[in-house]
Design a protein around this motif. Structure first.
Motif, PDB file in Angstrom:
ATOM      1  N   THR A   1      36.824  36.319  33.562  1.00 49.87           N
ATOM      2  CA  THR A   1      37.747  35.978  34.630  1.00 49.87           C
ATOM      3  C   THR A   1      37.491  36.889  35.811  1.00 49.87           C
ATOM      4  OG1 THR A   1      39.435  37.482  33.731  1.00 49.87           O
ATOM      5  CG2 THR A   1      39.558  35.173  33.068  1.00 49.87           C
ATOM      6  N   LEU A   2      37.930  36.449  36.985  1.00 44.06           N
ATOM      7  CA  LEU A   2      37.759  37.258  38.182  1.00 44.06           C
ATOM      8  C   LEU A   2      38.614  38.514  38.109  1.00 44.06           C
ATOM      9  CD1 LEU A   2      37.839  34.648  41.087  1.00 44.06           C
ATOM     10  CD2 LEU A   2      35.864  35.884  40.224  1.00 44.06           C
ATOM     11  N   PRO A   3      38.106  39.654  38.578  1.00 44.77           N
ATOM     12  CA  PRO A   3      38.924  40.862  38.670  1.00 44.77           C
ATOM     13  C   PRO A   3      40.085  40.655  39.649  1.00 44.77           C
ATOM     14  CG  PRO A   3      36.578  41.367  38.899  1.00 44.77           C
ATOM     15  CD  PRO A   3      36.714  39.878  38.972  1.00 44.77           C
ATOM     16  N   ILE A   4      41.066  41.544  39.589  1.00 46.26           N
ATOM     17  CA  ILE A   4      42.264  41.410  40.419  1.00 46.26           C
ATOM     18  C   ILE A   4      41.910  41.337  41.897  1.00 46.26           C
ATOM     19  CG2 ILE A   4      44.364  42.607  41.186  1.00 46.26           C
ATOM     20  CD1 ILE A   4      44.687  43.661  38.354  1.00 46.26           C
ATOM     21  N   GLY A   5      41.035  42.244  42.351  1.00 49.49           N
ATOM     22  CA  GLY A   5      40.687  42.250  43.769  1.00 49.49           C
ATOM     23  C   GLY A   5      40.041  40.953  44.209  1.00 49.49           C
ATOM     24  N   GLU A   6      39.160  40.407  43.373  1.00 52.40           N
ATOM     25  CA  GLU A   6      38.516  39.135  43.698  1.00 52.40           C
ATOM     26  C   GLU A   6      39.538  38.012  43.779  1.00 52.40           C
ATOM     27  OE1 GLU A   6      35.232  38.147  44.152  1.00 52.40           O
ATOM     28  OE2 GLU A   6      34.598  40.234  44.272  1.00 52.40           O
TER      29      GLU A   6
ATOM     30  N   LEU B   1      47.268  36.637  39.973  1.00 53.55           N
ATOM     31  CA  LEU B   1      46.456  37.750  40.464  1.00 53.55           C
ATOM     32  C   LEU B   1      46.024  38.687  39.344  1.00 53.55           C
ATOM     33  CD1 LEU B   1      48.443  38.666  43.706  1.00 53.55           C
ATOM     34  CD2 LEU B   1      46.652  36.957  43.405  1.00 53.55           C
ATOM     35  N   LEU B   2      46.474  38.418  38.125  1.00 51.24           N
ATOM     36  CA  LEU B   2      46.152  39.291  36.998  1.00 51.24           C
ATOM     37  C   LEU B   2      45.005  38.707  36.196  1.00 51.24           C
ATOM     38  CD1 LEU B   2      49.771  40.125  35.812  1.00 51.24           C
ATOM     39  CD2 LEU B   2      48.212  41.657  36.999  1.00 51.24           C
ATOM     40  N   ASP B   3      44.252  39.585  35.537  1.00 54.32           N
ATOM     41  CA  ASP B   3      43.149  39.111  34.698  1.00 54.32           C
ATOM     42  C   ASP B   3      43.157  39.755  33.332  1.00 54.32           C
ATOM     43  OD1 ASP B   3      42.407  41.675  35.340  1.00 54.32           O
ATOM     44  OD2 ASP B   3      40.302  41.200  35.678  1.00 54.32           O
ATOM     45  N   GLU B   4      44.326  40.285  32.902  1.00 58.57           N
ATOM     46  CA  GLU B   4      44.366  40.929  31.588  1.00 58.57           C
ATOM     47  C   GLU B   4      44.182  39.931  30.464  1.00 58.57           C
ATOM     48  OE1 GLU B   4      46.453  41.630  33.957  1.00 58.57           O
ATOM     49  OE2 GLU B   4      46.749  43.783  34.126  1.00 58.57           O
ATOM     50  N   THR B   5      44.667  38.692  30.662  1.00 60.90           N
ATOM     51  CA  THR B   5      44.560  37.690  29.612  1.00 60.90           C
ATOM     52  C   THR B   5      43.343  36.834  29.848  1.00 60.90           C
ATOM     53  OG1 THR B   5      46.965  37.595  29.443  1.00 60.90           O
ATOM     54  CG2 THR B   5      45.726  35.778  28.462  1.00 60.90           C
TER      55      THR B   5
END
Length: 398
Positions: free
Chosen positions: A4-9, A65-69
């Motif tokens: 998944t895309l990082p938060i900043g991306e 905006l999160l990518d933890e999951t």
């Protein structure tokens, strides 16, 4: 596991999608433009209050905006379909019901293989086709184990081995190495019970690919060597083709261990002569032939970082004769990777868009493709940002 895309991306993606200026969003969220720029470039990690403020200003949920999951692969059937898993665990027809005839079972398995090697929606199709076929095949095997017709028993076991080979490929491509190993073992047992040397070799080829996927490169080479030795006394076409396919497993094992010279030499000395002897073919669905051998040459150079040589070799290959969509997909993905390493972004985009059209489900499940799209977004020129954003969405990276 999907990338998944990082938060900043993600923040940059949604800001640009909403056509918002960096300075305006930063000011309304109470942070500096430079700080937001650092967040988008991955140099800073926003606090939860800042993240919530950014989400509110961009009009999206904070979770967007999160990518933890980790995201699931896009498409109707991410991973291994639940019904396939249930069938492999023994859910099937009542033991008292009559089994399908060996002929009918054979026709269904061969039809499933044709679907798997040619359909652009093969994962969706497999989720429908495989569960009843697994159940019917395993039921037929159970019934014939205690039967008196030895010829029918052997035919059913051969068919079961062929189905398990398909399931190995399906589970492996669905990123379930554990299930892939289980069905590869079942395939080997069925081939041995059928006392079929060609299918035993095919089972070892399948097991070798599972071991490669699991990072057991030495084990894969040992399995391949054993299979070649067992076929050494036969010069029949299928035996030569299977020996050649097993040599390609060892070639990949060498390349993965960075033994580039060994891989190149094995390819030329062991695989090429066999490919020239048998011509183009698809013995036991291994797609072994001169074209496939040439594709492995591209793979070696790509793994070695010799992108110029890899692309030179790739330009001379015509994959239209290959019966396997999966093999053509892997080749074009490796060409895209070579272009990615050379930062030839337009070429990367062209190849990925081609794959999106010809093999959308394979592309959506490929971590390598997902990584390339993420890198492409970081370097993308305005002239083709729209196409890259479309790829990002289609691959389920948001």
């Amino acid at each position: 596991m999907a990338v998944t895309l990082p938060i900043g991306e993600r923040i940059r993606y949604w800001r640009e999608k909403k056509q918002r200026k960096q300075a305006a969003v930063a000011g309304l969220c109470g942070i500096t433009e430079e700080y937001l720029s650092q967040i988008e470039r991955g140099l800073k990690t926003p606090s939860l209050p800042v993240l919530r403020a950014l989400a509110a200003e961009l009009g999206v949920p904070t979770s967007a905006l999160l990518d933890e999951t980790p995201g699931e692969p896009s498409g109707k059937n991410g991973g291994v379909a639940q019904d396939v898993t249930r069938a492999l665990m023994g859910y099937g027809p009542p033991r008292s019901s009559p089994p399908l005839s060996s002929t009918a079972l054979r026709e269904q398995v061969e039809s499933a293989w044709r679907m798997w090697q040619t359909s652009p929606t093969r994962f969706t199709d497999a989720a429908t086709v495989l569960p009843p076929l697994v159940a019917d095949t395993e039921h037929a095997v159970r019934v014939h184990r205690t039967g008196t017709d030895s010829d029918s028993r052997r035919d059913v076991l051969r068919t079961a081995a062929d189905l398990y080979f398909l399931l190995r490929s399906y589970c492996r491509r669905a990123d379930r190495v554990d299930l892939s190993l289980m069905v590869a073992d079942r395939g080997l047992r069925a081939a041995e019970d059928a006392d079929d040397p060609i299918r035993i070799a095919a089972a070892q080829w399948n097991l070798g690919h599972v071991l490669l996927a699991d990072g057991e490169h030495e084990g894969a080479e040992q399995v391949a060597r054993l299979g070649v030795e067992q076929l050494a006394t036969s010069q029949e076409g299928e035996a030569v083709a299977l020996a050649g396919a097993l040599e390609l497993v060892a070639v990949v094992a060498d390349a993965r261990r960075k033994r580039w010279w060994n891989a190149r030499q094995r390819l030329q000395d062991k695989a090429v002569p066999r490919a020239r002897q048998v011509g183009e073919g698809n013995s036991m669905w291994t797609v072994f032939g001169l074209t496939n051998v040439e594709l492995h040459g591209v793979s070696i150079e790509m793994e070695a970082g010799e992108t110029t040589e890899a692309l030179r070799v790739a330009d001379q290959i015509d994959t239209s004769c290959l019966p396997s969509l999966e093999r053509r997909f892997t080749f074009l993905l490796e060409v895209a990777r070579c272009c990615d390493l050379r930062r030839e972004d337009a070429a990367v985009l062209v190849h990925l868009l081609d794959l999106l059209q010809s093999a959308p489900e394979d592309l959506a499940r490929s971590p390598l493709a997902q990584d390339m799209v993420i890198r492409l977004r970081r370097r993308v020129r305005p002239t083709y940002r729209r196409q890259v954003d479309m790829l990002t969405e289609r691959l389920g990276l948001l």
